[in-house]
Write a protein that holds these residues in place. Structure first.
Motif, short mmCIF file in Angstrom:
data_model
loop_
_atom_site.label_atom_id
_atom_site.label_comp_id
_atom_site.label_asym_id
_atom_site.label_seq_id
_atom_site.Cartn_x
_atom_site.Cartn_y
_atom_site.Cartn_z
N ASP A 1 -29.83 -14.20 46.31
CA ASP A 1 -29.66 -12.88 46.90
C ASP A 1 -30.59 -12.72 48.10
OD1 ASP A 1 -28.47 -10.46 47.13
OD2 ASP A 1 -29.59 -9.47 45.53
N ASN B 1 -28.68 -5.65 54.72
CA ASN B 1 -28.73 -5.97 53.29
C ASN B 1 -30.16 -6.22 52.84
OD1 ASN B 1 -26.02 -5.76 53.25
ND2 ASN B 1 -25.58 -7.90 52.78
N LYS C 1 -25.62 -9.80 43.06
CA LYS C 1 -25.80 -10.65 44.23
C LYS C 1 -24.46 -11.22 44.68
CE LYS C 1 -27.12 -14.72 41.50
NZ LYS C 1 -28.14 -15.75 41.29
N ASN C 2 -23.51 -11.33 43.75
CA ASN C 2 -22.18 -11.84 44.08
C ASN C 2 -21.16 -10.71 43.99
OD1 ASN C 2 -22.79 -14.58 44.53
ND2 ASN C 2 -22.93 -14.92 42.30
N LYS D 1 -21.68 -14.82 50.75
CA LYS D 1 -23.09 -14.45 50.89
C LYS D 1 -23.58 -14.70 52.33
CE LYS D 1 -26.02 -12.31 48.97
NZ LYS D 1 -25.74 -11.13 48.13
#
Lengths: 335, 529
Positions: B345, B308, B329-330, B488
């Motif tokens: 992020d 990522n 980012k989510n 995350k």
């Protein structure tokens, strides 16, 4: 002549069966399961999937599916669209007049401009007009339709505002579809300006669709004329003092027509192919766009039924062309 | 046809609607609807033409938001155990009429019961009258709804098999549009049940007038509409225009007032044009790359995280989205309630990514990236996106092979547990509820299905399941925020982008609001004189 006609007609049957089989097979050979395509990212459960397969008859052996299709076709039943649930037959004939109207206008433009242009180019062979015409024809023949259509829209509709951008008629006119041909229906409606509006809407799409056939007809006429013009009987006709217009227009052109008619007949296929792009660009509600949408949705009944109907139409046109040869050239029908 | 000319001469349609100076709003839609019974279909194009203008639901999404507001139900009560929802229906709501049907009564509980029963009960004559109810099934309604009960003419009770917080939002979705039972019965008797799908009757702001396939759909104002003062225009016309460049030309020439889905490349020119206003909003969607978390080395969160960190998302936004997107980012979009903006992020850092891979003991990694063969708002060009990632990954020593399949096959094969490779895919929200993203795409139940990462992480699943049965939104928000933090850390996906929706309209268009759920709604839209 009757025997000639019947002989031509007899070739129809095997071709028809072949087309039925090909149209049935074509869509099934494409990868992609219509049910999964319909469900999209959301997906569906295995049970639902099987239930839908049963409902559409996909779990039957292919031969059984084909047999069901064929018996349906013989009874004039082409099945129902998976998507709209309407009979394919109804959908086809609701949309076909739009394609036919556009194609007829296009072919008329192509013939009216292409034939004289070809004749003049042949008569003035090697002169400036001939060269200009043939290079223009080459450009027309190789023009990407999508680009050409957008260019015309941007110039004539966007910048100059002379023609409407797309559609078949101004939205303010609203009347019943009697024939499905907008020119006829708008005239019948009796509404002020409707007919004129329909014509204005036809101009750009007809020109775009006519471009390739026009180029082909002009080139074909020119070369056929050149061949005929070098024949002995033309020299004889000239020698006995006939006016050039009569020699070129009657003696030469009539004999040059046979290959030209073949080309016009073959353009019908090209027209239908061109109609797909032209209809998409001009939002023209015809069968070209309908077929493409159906292929993407894997709408089996529409694709196979639509292909079959189009094939039959092309066959009919070819039959007509064959018969026309017979009329123009008696030698052929005696063979 | 210029709109001024249209407005000056549109007496004919206006007279039909009985208005002195009729206003006609023209929308250049992108395609033909599949039909007009919204419960049968799943595509936005069909909903735009059916559920929004013609029908109402018990509850509705307030236009421009995902907030659930009263519709045909004036109010509702949820029982303490969350398993019963009782709706108090609005009185005096009229159904439309057409050539074959004039309603004999107002909307009542029978219509609500019919609208749901036909989708769930095989014995209902409309259960398979024109195909099946895929959305009703996809939202698990058959398992959820135990029964729908009529308490009296204006009270309806839904008994559920379990408490489910997103249920109300589900009822605001298009498939839950309310049909007239009286009309359905009349058509059944006449032997033409398919008319429900072809000549629709609803309670919505516009009545259906005519449809010509691939050309035009006409609607007229519903003079009896239950919301006072709405709709604002007298006639609504959809001019079906599949090509985006042509839609632009039509808008430019004044042949339509509103157009959806412009080419991203045209947006700058539109913004500079004083004859066009470009409205914009983030779409309720997410585009992602899902690793197969059951296969080594992608079962290691560190490896996923490292990958990522190697993706240059800004480059993707610039090249693939041409500006019509924003970095994700989510897993849920920022327009959705409970979006956790505190989550940070993974920063783009190829060096750190490389080090992290080494730390995880991975070297000479080669992998596949699957690129979708179709365009979607959340991913306008998957092939290009995959190529950019291939380049990014090569910088940290990871070799990428790009694969693709026909769309149907892609969707099926990407579900397989032992799938080789990471999949590019995305999701557009159905009902504005976070559960519709977090449970549907990342829950343990969805492994082998819509959970393309095959990711079943108990701490995450527990939080999401817990949030599903609580009806207090503040409490749910907290749980979903926590779920996003866990997501995350674990990084089952690389979250890539949320699209930005552009909506070019003519300057005379008043009050058009871009709807986050993707519909194009004209109830409140007016035209300046």
């Amino acid at each position: 002549m009757l025997r000639y006609f019947l002989a031509r007609l007899a070739t129809f049957v095997p071709t028809f069966l072949g087309v039925t089989l090909i149209s049935f097979a074509f869509i099934r050979v494409l990868p992609g399961d219509p049910i999964i395509v319909m469900a999209g990212e959301r997906g569906l459960s295995e049970e639902r999937y099987q239930a839908l397969r049963d409902q559409y008859g996909f779990n039957d052996p292919l031969l059984v599916q084909f047999w069901n299709y064929l018996t349906g076709v013989m009874q004039g039943d082409l099945g129902q669209s998976f998507v709209t649930k309407k009979p394919v037959w109804d959908e086809f004939f609701a949309l076909f007049p739009a394609t036919l109207e556009l194609s007829i206008c296009a072919i008329i433009i192509a013939i009216l401009l292409g034939l004289p242009a070809g004749v003049i180019a042949a008569v003035y062979r090697g002169k400036l007009f001939d060269r200009a015409l043939m290079s223009t024809a080459l450009v027309g023949y190789s023009m990407p339709i999508f680009w050409w259509a957008l260019l015309l829209i941007i110039v004539f509709s966007g910048n100059l505002g002379w023609t409407p951008v797309s559609g078949r008629i101004d939205l303010l006119y609203y009347f019943d579809n009697v024939t499905g041909f907008m020119l006829i229906d708008s005239a019948l409606s009796g509404q002020d300006g409707a007919f004129w509006s329909a014509i204005r809407h036809l101009i750009l799409p007809s020109i775009v669709l006519a471009t390739i056939p026009l180029a082909v007809i002009a080139r074909q006429t020119r070369s056929a004329m050149l061949e005929v013009l070098s024949e002995d009987y033309i020299r004889t006709a000239r020698a006995k003092g006939l006016p050039p217009a009569r020699v070129n227009g009657l003696h030469a052109l009539r004999n040059a027509m046979i290959p030209v008619i073949t080309v016009i007949g073959l353009s019908v296929g090209t027209l239908l192919a061109g109609a797909i792009l032209t209809e998409t660009i001009f939002s023209w509600p015809g069968i070209g766009k309908w077929m493409v949408d159906s292929i993407f949705r894997r709408d089996y009944p529409v694709v196979q039924g639509g292909l079959l109907l189009i094939a039959v139409l092309v066959m009919l046109v070819n039959l007509t062309v064959d018969l026309l040869y017979g009329l123009i050239n008696p030698k052929i029908r005696k063979r | 046809m210029k709109i001024k000319h249209l407005m000056a001469t549109c007496g004919m349609l206006g007279l039909l609607a009985g208005a002195a100076s009729a206003q006609t709003l023209v929308y250049c839609s992108e395609g033909s609807p599949e039909g007009f019974d919204p419960s049968l279909y799943t595509s936005g194009t069909t909903f735009d033409a059916s559920s929004h203008p013609i029908y109402n639901r018990l509850v509705e999404f307030k236009t421009g938001t995902t907030e659930v507001v009263p519709g045909l139900a004036e109010s509702w009560d949820v029982s303490e155990d969350g398993k019963t929802v009782t709706f108090n229906l609005r009185k005096g709501v009229k159904f439309h009429s057409n050539d074959q049907f004039t309603p004999g009564r107002d909307f009542n509980a029978d219509d609500v019961i019919f609208s749901f029963e036909r989708q769930g009960e095989e014995s209902n004559p409309y259960f398979d009258y024109a195909g099946s109810y895929e959305y009703f099934n996809a939202m698990s309604m058959p398992d959820l709804i135990e029964s729908v009960e009529k308490v009296d003419d204006y009270t309806v009770k839904f008994n559920l098999t379990r408490p489910e917080a997103p249920f109300l939002a589900n009822l605001a979705m298009d498939f839950a549009s309310i049909q007239s039972k009286e009309y359905a019965d009349a058509m059944q008797e006449a032997g033409t049940p398919e008319m429900l799908n072809q000549a629709p009757i609803g309670t919505g702001p516009f009545t259906f007038v005519a449809y010509q396939k691939d050309a035009v759909i006409r609607y007229a104002k519903n003079a009896d509409y239950w919301k006072e003062g709405l709709p604002k225009v007298d006639n609504l016309v959809f001019a079906i225009t599949p090509d985006a460049s042509v839609r632009y030309q039509k808008l430019n020439a004044g042949e339509c007032h509103v157009m959806p889905y412009p080419n991203p490349a045209d947006v700058d020119a539109m913004k500079a044009d004083e004859n066009i206003n470009v409205l914009e909003q983030e779409g309720l969607n997410v585009g992602y790359l899902a690793y197969n978390t059951t296969m080594a080395p992608f079962d290691n969160p560190k490896v996923r995280k490292a990958l990522n960190m190697a993706i240059d998302k800004q480059a993707i936004i610039d090249v693939v989205f041409q500006g019509s997107g924003q970095i994700a980012k989510n897993p849920i979009p920022p327009t959705m309630w409970s979006y956790n903006d505190a989550v940070e992020d993974d920063a783009y850092d190829p060096e750190a990514a490389k080090a992290m891979l080494e730390e995880a003991g991975v070297s000479d990694l080669s992998m596949k990236i699957w690129a979708m063969p179709v365009q979607r708002p959340y991913n306008p060009n998957a092939r290009r996106m995959a190529e950019l990632m291939q380049e990014d990954f090569s910088k940290i020593g990871v070799d990428v092979e790009i694969v693709s399949y026909e769309w149907g096959e892609y969707l099926e094969r990407s579900k397989e547990m032992d799938r080789d490779g990471a999949v590019l895919l995305g999701w557009t929200g159905d009902n504005g509820d976070p559960d519709n993203f977090l449970a549907v795409l990342l829950g343990c139940d969805a492994v082998g299905g819509s959970n393309r990462a095959q990711w079943c992480h108990e701490p995450f699943d527990e939080v999401v399941q817990k949030a599903k049965v609580i009806s207090d939104q503040a409490e749910r928000t907290k749980l979903y925020e926590e779920a996003q933090v866990i997501f995350k850390e674990q990084a089952p996906w690389a979250t890539i982008a949320h699209s930005v929706v552009f909506m070019p309209v003519r300057p005379e268009v008043e009050n058009y609001v871009v709807h986050p759920l993707g519909g194009h709604i004209f109830t409140e839209v007016g035209l300046a004189e």
